[in-house]
Design an enzyme around this catalytic site. Structure first.
Site, short mmCIF file in Angstrom:
data_model
loop_
_atom_site.label_atom_id
_atom_site.label_comp_id
_atom_site.label_asym_id
_atom_site.label_seq_id
_atom_site.Cartn_x
_atom_site.Cartn_y
_atom_site.Cartn_z
N ASP A 290 0.86 -1.17 0.00
CA ASP A 290 0.00 0.00 0.00
C ASP A 290 0.91 1.23 0.00
OD1 ASP A 290 -2.14 1.70 -0.02
OD2 ASP A 290 -3.33 0.53 1.38
C1 BGC Z 1 -5.09 3.12 -0.15
C2 BGC Z 1 -5.23 2.08 -1.24
C3 BGC Z 1 -5.02 2.71 -2.59
C4 BGC Z 1 -3.67 3.37 -2.60
C5 BGC Z 1 -3.32 3.99 -3.92
C6 BGC Z 1 -3.83 3.95 -0.30
O1 BGC Z 1 -3.82 5.03 0.57
O2 BGC Z 1 -5.08 2.47 1.10
O3 BGC Z 1 -6.50 1.50 -1.15
O4 BGC Z 1 -5.13 1.74 -3.59
O5 BGC Z 1 -3.67 4.40 -1.62
O6 BGC Z 1 -4.06 5.11 -4.19
#
Ligand code: BGC
Length: 728
Positions: A290
């Protein structure tokens, strides 16, 4: 995803040609921001600049929205495997051309983006769409999103989110299918089919990403990013199934969750990423972190510095670094110094290349040229969004047949959100446009309804009593649009009551003697007993997307008979969270007596249970009959439409295992089926459950399908139904 020997040979060849530097490059995803796939705001850019995370050139580019132009040389040198945030075919093709034609080995880039519930045409948030209990809708809305996104050069979405959520305080409950593992599994699998299609290489399909692996939805106190500590049986029975279903459906990628699971950050959790995901579930795609999560292992305190974090993550099976830039900074040097075996690097590169091959990027690296007709927001897609939206609406109350509304009624429409297009879209809709959305007021206007809109109050604007009195004058009925907009990532809340003066507005309206219909626009279960008490009818309208207003009107005026069912329990009060229907049987089941499991200051039952939802007609269930054949039990029930309007019932199959070593849930959903009935019509509905599906994890951790007595219901919701018993 299947392994093809031909492809593996091509990967072998590439690996043999790649330098260490180029290998690390494949693991690097460029992200504009430390918190995900968005462009950085001016404030964030300033903070990053002041912290020395970006230089002056990058700072200026962030402010001028030209950050994507800074990477040409790095692509040329093979230092980048992927981008997050590109949403434009020309830009994607420009960057891709450098990778394919100007880098040494010509390995294509993969462009990822959060396409969560629609791309340009926004569909209902997942929590809402799941209320349709309609796998066809789950799949087709993802297909539409994939088509629109692929036309803008997107190859890969960070969806579906398969995190079970039992706690409405967690803002991200909006992004998943709610609290039930069976429904969430069907939802996740359908989404993978919808995004990926039969052939991932088809031009209008994109790779899916199951996230957030694992158990992110169980964060302590519903606080985003917080710790998750749970027993393995709870994890296996409730939290794991939706991820597993997505993997079985062929999901090409997975995202590790931010949280730690039982003390080990998911980002560096070898048990999760290797033992479970690859060895047990058979996952063959690649795993991305993440946003910035590899570096955040230093905050977790399980890594002392970036090098340790990078090593732990890579060795655990974390293939691609989203935005932390830690792999780029450390891996090459660590391999050179003998601190890290190159095999880990090769394995990660292999996983990433396998997906790039499956997507057909080596053969067709470019998005179709802009001359090709775009389908974004086309009539078909809008119609699909409206269809999904109307099926996601849940009718929570309808006293005295207040709804449907007469087409000639004079309606007073109050509550600012009725005229707020942006609020229709909900979280993760940055690719959509508020200008293209239809609000409730827009839709009433388009139908030439007889209405007067006066905002009166919003979540933040205080109630204007004078405006309200004016609004009520001459009206036959009042439509109160109510709003709870906080929803999505980093939006945890401990108050689930309506913000501002909205409840007071409703109380005032309820004293005027006119029927009141409340329409709720929110992305999570809310604790609103007063809304139910003050209203004659209540409609849960969520964040339904681009066609929200039209869909709400379809239901309000009876052009569509509501059929949605809640996928997460609504509490009476915020303090009831976490609350969910499938809780383990206690020794002192909830009851009126004092020494039972309950709150002293809240009702015995939640405001609305899982599976709940009304229709403009009523359905009655006849006697349940059971047939056991081999390892299967088939339950059949006649369902009758007793009312005067045709409608669709969602028949839900629940079981309860009576005999087990470990305490079993009071009920577990094991099937659902929609049935459409004309007034007076009866149809038999049958569903089959296998012995395997009746199993559970025994004390020794094995899946136990031993003989037991069972209760079984075919039911309207998780609290009712025609009941039977059997032994299998
Ligand atoms: C979120 C994810 C997301 C990623 C990319 C993160 O902050 O938890 O769900 O896919 O950002 O945008």
């Amino acid at each position: 995803m299947k392994i093809h020997q031909e492809t593996e040979k091509k990967i072998d060849l590439l690996l043999s040609q790649m330098t260490l530097h180029e290998k690390v490059g494949q693991l690097h995803q460029v992200a504009p921001s430390k918190v995900g796939g968005f462009e950085v705001s001016a404030e964030e850019a300033k903070a990053m600049y002041e912290a020395g995370e970006i230089d002056e050139r990058e700072y200026e580019a962030a402010l001028n929205h030209t950050a994507l132009f800074l990477h040409d040389d790095a692509i040329r040198r093979g230092e980048i495997g992927s981008f997050i945030s590109v949403q434009d075919a020309d830009m994607a093709n420009r960057l891709q051309k450098i990778a394919v034609e100007e880098s040494r080995l010509g390995i294509p880039l993969i462009f990822g983006l959060d396409v969560i519930h629609g791309y340009r045409t926004i569909f209902p948030i997942p929590l809402a769409e799941a209320c349709s209990f309609n796998d066809g809708i789950f799949e087709s809305s993802a297909q539409v999103a994939a088509r629109e996104a692929s036309e803008d050069g997107v190859n890969w979405t960070f969806a579906p989110m398969a995190d079970i959520a039992r706690d409405a305080r967690w803002g991200r409950i909006a992004e998943g299918a709610g609290e039930d593992p069976y429904l969430a599994s069907r939802f996740a699998a359908a989404k993978v089919r919808g995004f990926q299609g039969k052939e991932l290489s088809d031009r209008d399909r994109i790779a899916a990403c199951i996230k957030h692996f694992a158990a992110y939805g169980a964060c302590a106190g519903g606080r985003d990013y917080d710790t998750v500590d749970m027993s393995l049986p709870l994890f296996y029975e409730i939290y794991l199934p939706p991820y597993a279903a997505a993997v079985r459906a062929g999901c090409a990628t997975a995202m590790a969750a931010f949280n730690d699971l039982n003390g080990v950050p998911c980002t560096t959790n070898r048990f999760l990423l290797q033992t479970l995901l690859r060895e047990k579930l058979g996952f063959n795609g690649f795993v991305i972190s993440d946003a910035n999560a590899i570096r955040e292992c230093i905050n977790h305190g399980t890594a002392r510095n970036e090098r340790e974090a990078a090593k732990q993550a890579l060795e655990a099976g974390l293939d691609m670094d989203l935005g932390a830039n830690v792999y780029t900074a450390c891996l090459e040097d660590m391999v050179n110094k003998g601190e890290l075996a190159v095999q880990y690097l090769d394995a990660a590169v292999r996983n990433i290349l396998r997906v790039k091959f499956a997507l057909g990027l080596f053969d067709h690296p470019y998005a179709d040229t802009p001359e090709k007709k775009r389908t974004a927001l086309c009539a078909d897609h809008r119609a699909a969004a409206r269809d999904a939206a109307k099926r996601s609406i849940v009718l929570l109350k309808n006293e005295n047949r207040t709804l449907p509304l007469s087409k000639t009624a004079n309606i007073a429409v109050v509550g600012s959100v009725a005229n707020d297009r942006q609020a229709m879209l909900g979280t993760w809709s940055f690719t959509g446009s508020a200008a293209a959305a239809i609000s409730l007021v827009d839709a009433l206007g388009m139908r030439n309804a007889s209405f007067r809109f006066v905002p009166c109050c919003s979540e933040t604007d205080p109630l204007d009593e004078e405006q309200l009195q004016k609004a009520l004058e001459g009206a036959d009925i009042v439509l109160a649009a109510l709003s709870y907009q906080a929803s999505g990532e980093a939006q945890s809340c401990c108050h689930l009551t309506l913000p501002g003066d909205q409840s007071r507005m409703l109380e005032t309206i309820s004293r005027c003697g006119k029927p009141v219909v409340s329409v709720l626009f929110n992305g999570r279960p809310v604790a609103v007993p007063e809304v139910v008490a003050y209203s004659d009818a209540v409609l849960e309208a969520w964040h339904l997307g681009t066609e929200a207003g039209s869909a709400v009107c379809d239901v309000l005026f009876g052009d569509y008979n509501p059929s949605g069912r809640l996928t997460a329990t609504f509490p009476n009060a915020s303090g009831e969270c976490p609350v969910y229907y499938n809780h383990p049987s206690t020794g002192r089941p909830r009851g009126a007596a004092k020494w039972t499991s309950k709150y002293m200051d809240s009702p015995l039952t939640p405001l609305f249970p899982f599976g709940y939802g009304l229709s403009y007609t009523t359905f009655s269930y006849g006697e349940l009959s059971l047939r056991i054949e081999g390892d299967c039990v088939t339950a059949t029930v006649p369902v009758t439409n007793d009312g005067e309007m045709a409608g669709e019932e969602t028949v839900q199959l629940y079981i309860h295992r009576r005999c087990a070593q470990r305490v079993r849930p009071v009920r577990e959903l094991k099937g659902y089926q929609k049935v459409f009935l004309q007034p007076g019509e009866t149809k038999e509905v049958s569903m089959t459950v296998t012995k395997d599906e009746l199993g559970y994890y025994a004390v020794d951790g094995n899946w136990d399908t031993g003989e037991s007595d069972f209760d079984i219901w075919l039911a309207h919701d998780s609290t009712s139904g025609s009941k039977g018993e059997f032994r299998l």
